[in-house]
Write a protein that holds these residues in place. Structure first.
Motif, PDB file in Angstrom:
ATOM      1  N   LEU A 126      -4.518  -8.747  -0.516  1.00  0.00           N
ATOM      2  CA  LEU A 126      -5.307  -7.719  -0.525  1.00  0.00           C
ATOM      3  C   LEU A 126      -4.331  -6.487  -0.089  1.00  0.00           C
ATOM      4  CD1 LEU A 126      -7.930  -6.267  -0.834  1.00  0.00           C
ATOM      5  CD2 LEU A 126      -8.429  -6.853   1.720  1.00  0.00           C
ATOM      6  N   ILE A 127      -4.257  -5.502  -1.122  1.00  0.00           N
ATOM      7  CA  ILE A 127      -3.599  -4.269  -0.828  1.00  0.00           C
ATOM      8  C   ILE A 127      -4.506  -2.921  -0.853  1.00  0.00           C
ATOM      9  CG2 ILE A 127      -1.742  -2.646  -1.794  1.00  0.00           C
ATOM     10  CD1 ILE A 127      -0.834  -5.435  -3.259  1.00  0.00           C
ATOM     11  N   THR A 128      -4.400  -2.081   0.271  1.00  0.00           N
ATOM     12  CA  THR A 128      -5.415  -1.092   0.185  1.00  0.00           C
ATOM     13  C   THR A 128      -4.471   0.169  -0.142  1.00  0.00           C
ATOM     14  OG1 THR A 128      -4.918  -0.736   2.474  1.00  0.00           O
ATOM     15  CG2 THR A 128      -6.771  -1.775   1.813  1.00  0.00           C
ATOM     16  N   ALA A 129      -5.128   1.197  -1.022  1.00  0.00           N
ATOM     17  CA  ALA A 129      -4.221   2.359  -1.356  1.00  0.00           C
ATOM     18  C   ALA A 129      -4.999   3.571  -0.852  1.00  0.00           C
ATOM     19  CB  ALA A 129      -4.328   2.495  -2.644  1.00  0.00           C
ATOM     20  N   ASN A 130      -4.268   4.452  -0.040  1.00  0.00           N
ATOM     21  CA  ASN A 130      -4.563   5.445   0.340  1.00  0.00           C
ATOM     22  C   ASN A 130      -3.388   6.824   0.586  1.00  0.00           C
ATOM     23  OD1 ASN A 130      -6.433   7.357   1.751  1.00  0.00           O
ATOM     24  ND2 ASN A 130      -6.332   6.511   3.705  1.00  0.00           N
TER      25      ASN A 130
ATOM     26  N   ILE B 182      -6.232  -5.066  -5.255  1.00  0.00           N
ATOM     27  CA  ILE B 182      -5.911  -3.710  -4.840  1.00  0.00           C
ATOM     28  C   ILE B 182      -7.280  -2.601  -4.620  1.00  0.00           C
ATOM     29  CG2 ILE B 182      -4.609  -1.291  -5.240  1.00  0.00           C
ATOM     30  CD1 ILE B 182      -2.574  -3.220  -6.807  1.00  0.00           C
ATOM     31  N   VAL B 183      -7.507  -2.254  -3.701  1.00  0.00           N
ATOM     32  CA  VAL B 183      -8.709  -1.416  -3.339  1.00  0.00           C
ATOM     33  C   VAL B 183      -8.233   0.037  -2.948  1.00  0.00           C
ATOM     34  CG1 VAL B 183     -10.555  -1.098  -1.793  1.00  0.00           C
ATOM     35  CG2 VAL B 183      -9.794  -3.492  -2.593  1.00  0.00           C
ATOM     36  N   ASN B 184      -8.680   0.868  -3.834  1.00  0.00           N
ATOM     37  CA  ASN B 184      -8.094   2.370  -3.548  1.00  0.00           C
ATOM     38  C   ASN B 184      -9.142   2.935  -2.586  1.00  0.00           C
ATOM     39  OD1 ASN B 184      -7.189   5.185  -3.611  1.00  0.00           O
ATOM     40  ND2 ASN B 184      -6.785   4.894  -5.814  1.00  0.00           N
ATOM     41  N   ILE B 185      -8.783   3.319  -1.344  1.00  0.00           N
ATOM     42  CA  ILE B 185      -9.553   3.732  -0.461  1.00  0.00           C
ATOM     43  C   ILE B 185      -9.767   5.164  -0.407  1.00  0.00           C
ATOM     44  CG2 ILE B 185      -9.837   1.429   1.004  1.00  0.00           C
ATOM     45  CD1 ILE B 185      -8.110   2.887   2.923  1.00  0.00           C
ATOM     46  N   SER B 186      -8.688   5.706  -1.267  1.00  0.00           N
ATOM     47  CA  SER B 186      -8.753   7.320  -1.041  1.00  0.00           C
ATOM     48  C   SER B 186      -9.985   8.007  -1.669  1.00  0.00           C
ATOM     49  CB  SER B 186      -7.480   7.887  -1.981  1.00  0.00           C
ATOM     50  OG  SER B 186      -7.502   9.188  -2.087  1.00  0.00           O
ATOM     51  N   THR B 187     -10.641   9.126  -1.160  1.00  0.00           N
ATOM     52  CA  THR B 187     -11.884   9.797  -1.723  1.00  0.00           C
ATOM     53  C   THR B 187     -11.172  11.030  -2.494  1.00  0.00           C
ATOM     54  OG1 THR B 187     -11.911  10.983   0.374  1.00  0.00           O
ATOM     55  CG2 THR B 187     -13.196   8.751  -0.175  1.00  0.00           C
ATOM     56  N   ASN B 188     -10.170  11.164  -2.717  1.00  0.00           N
ATOM     57  CA  ASN B 188      -9.330  12.250  -3.320  1.00  0.00           C
ATOM     58  C   ASN B 188      -9.288  11.743  -4.708  1.00  0.00           C
ATOM     59  OD1 ASN B 188      -7.749  14.388  -4.478  1.00  0.00           O
ATOM     60  ND2 ASN B 188      -6.824  14.951  -2.577  1.00  0.00           N
ATOM     61  N   ALA B 189     -10.045  12.609  -5.928  1.00  0.00           N
ATOM     62  CA  ALA B 189     -10.056  12.191  -7.243  1.00  0.00           C
ATOM     63  C   ALA B 189      -8.780  12.108  -7.749  1.00  0.00           C
ATOM     64  CB  ALA B 189     -11.083  12.931  -8.032  1.00  0.00           C
TER      65      ALA B 189
ATOM     66  N   ALA C  75      -4.559   1.199 -14.473  1.00  0.00           N
ATOM     67  CA  ALA C  75      -4.959   2.096 -13.229  1.00  0.00           C
ATOM     68  C   ALA C  75      -6.044   1.625 -12.525  1.00  0.00           C
ATOM     69  CB  ALA C  75      -5.376   3.469 -14.151  1.00  0.00           C
ATOM     70  N   VAL C  76      -5.903   2.049 -11.229  1.00  0.00           N
ATOM     71  CA  VAL C  76      -6.837   1.805 -10.088  1.00  0.00           C
ATOM     72  C   VAL C  76      -7.492   3.420  -9.458  1.00  0.00           C
ATOM     73  CG1 VAL C  76      -7.476   0.573  -7.898  1.00  0.00           C
ATOM     74  CG2 VAL C  76      -5.628  -0.208  -9.479  1.00  0.00           C
ATOM     75  N   PRO C  77      -8.564   3.654  -9.968  1.00  0.00           N
ATOM     76  CA  PRO C  77      -9.027   5.048  -9.771  1.00  0.00           C
ATOM     77  C   PRO C  77      -9.054   5.168  -8.319  1.00  0.00           C
ATOM     78  CG  PRO C  77     -10.676   3.717 -10.712  1.00  0.00           C
ATOM     79  CD  PRO C  77      -9.534   2.936 -10.934  1.00  0.00           C
ATOM     80  N   ALA C  78      -9.173   6.646  -7.570  1.00  0.00           N
ATOM     81  CA  ALA C  78      -9.558   6.589  -6.515  1.00  0.00           C
ATOM     82  C   ALA C  78     -10.963   6.594  -6.020  1.00  0.00           C
ATOM     83  CB  ALA C  78      -9.240   8.267  -6.057  1.00  0.00           C
TER      84      ALA C  78
ATOM     85  N   SER D 155      -9.243  -3.263  -8.121  1.00  0.00           N
ATOM     86  CA  SER D 155      -9.032  -3.936  -9.296  1.00  0.00           C
ATOM     87  C   SER D 155      -8.463  -5.644  -8.685  1.00  0.00           C
ATOM     88  CB  SER D 155      -7.972  -3.573 -10.144  1.00  0.00           C
ATOM     89  OG  SER D 155      -8.269  -2.342 -10.764  1.00  0.00           O
ATOM     90  N   THR D 156      -8.784  -6.567  -9.404  1.00  0.00           N
ATOM     91  CA  THR D 156      -8.156  -7.883  -9.354  1.00  0.00           C
ATOM     92  C   THR D 156      -7.113  -8.117 -10.333  1.00  0.00           C
ATOM     93  OG1 THR D 156     -10.219  -8.684  -8.364  1.00  0.00           O
ATOM     94  CG2 THR D 156      -8.755 -10.133  -9.011  1.00  0.00           C
ATOM     95  N   PHE D 157      -5.929  -8.653 -10.140  1.00  0.00           N
ATOM     96  CA  PHE D 157      -4.796  -8.821 -10.948  1.00  0.00           C
ATOM     97  C   PHE D 157      -4.422 -10.586 -10.704  1.00  0.00           C
ATOM     98  CE2 PHE D 157      -4.373  -4.476  -9.732  1.00  0.00           C
ATOM     99  CZ  PHE D 157      -4.083  -4.005 -11.208  1.00  0.00           C
ATOM    100  N   LEU D 158      -4.050 -11.185 -11.846  1.00  0.00           N
ATOM    101  CA  LEU D 158      -3.691 -12.236 -12.033  1.00  0.00           C
ATOM    102  C   LEU D 158      -2.091 -12.446 -12.156  1.00  0.00           C
ATOM    103  CD1 LEU D 158      -5.255 -15.547 -12.183  1.00  0.00           C
ATOM    104  CD2 LEU D 158      -3.905 -14.912 -14.307  1.00  0.00           C
ATOM    105  N   ALA D 159      -1.410 -12.941 -11.387  1.00  0.00           N
ATOM    106  CA  ALA D 159      -0.072 -13.137 -11.725  1.00  0.00           C
ATOM    107  C   ALA D 159       0.263 -14.545 -12.344  1.00  0.00           C
ATOM    108  CB  ALA D 159       0.902 -13.127 -10.758  1.00  0.00           C
ATOM    109  N   LEU D 160       0.546 -14.773 -13.614  1.00  0.00           N
ATOM    110  CA  LEU D 160       0.717 -16.273 -14.095  1.00  0.00           C
ATOM    111  C   LEU D 160       2.047 -16.400 -14.424  1.00  0.00           C
ATOM    112  CD1 LEU D 160      -0.556 -18.455 -15.760  1.00  0.00           C
ATOM    113  CD2 LEU D 160      -0.590 -17.164 -17.633  1.00  0.00           C
ATOM    114  N   ASN D 161       2.386 -17.427 -13.834  1.00  0.00           N
ATOM    115  CA  ASN D 161       3.950 -17.920 -13.825  1.00  0.00           C
ATOM    116  C   ASN D 161       4.186 -18.321 -15.449  1.00  0.00           C
ATOM    117  OD1 ASN D 161       6.108 -20.415 -13.944  1.00  0.00           O
ATOM    118  ND2 ASN D 161       6.809 -18.960 -12.309  1.00  0.00           N
TER     119      ASN D 161
END
Length: 134
Positions: free
Chosen positions: A39-43, A77-84, A103-106, A116-122
């Motif tokens: 889990l990654i947060t973006a701010n 990845i969860v974008n917790i920023s409230t700035n558009a 793209a992961v929008p604010a 967004s959920t991502f899947l890394a496939l070997n």
């Protein structure tokens, strides 16, 4: 514990995996440990868009040393920023090929899907295709 039958895995535990949250801000590289944590947060806080670059395929292989072609890991990845203006774009690096909308929008409005959920496939030694699946 878990048991597999014909390629299926049955999880009989209340704990699926340990999640570690990695907080990120402005444009930077995502570490392989952050992918493993799940889990990654973006701010961003910089009133502008950011790009988060995935680790190399070699770095991912190092944190998942038993992975072979077909094995995968999901991360969010969860974008917790409230700035558009503070959207995040996810980029690949050597050995990580990106697939889908990156793209992961604010979290700037009730209609924004700010995660967004991502899947890394070997796909082979030190190579991963990374799909946005949610």
């Amino acid at each position: 514990g878990t048991a597999g039958i014909d390629g299926a895995i049955f999880n009989r535990s209340a704990v699926i995996r340990k999640t570690t949250v990695t907080a990120m801000t402005t444009t930077a590289a995502i570490t392989a440990a952050a992918i493993k944590g799940g889990l990654i947060t973006a701010n961003q806080g910089a009133a502008g868009a950011a790009t988060y670059t995935l680790p190399t395929g070699t770095a991912l292989q190092a944190v998942f040393p038993t992975f072979t072609a077909g094995d995968s890991v999901q991360f969010h990845i969860v974008n917790i920023s409230t700035n558009a203006a503070e959207d995040v774009t996810v980029a690949g690096d050597t050995g990580t090929t990106m697939k889908g909308n990156l793209a992961v929008p604010a979290n700037s409005g009730v209609t924004e899907l700010a995660f967004s959920t991502f899947l890394a496939l070997n796909t082979g030694v030190n190579t991963f295709d990374v799909y946005r699946i949610g």
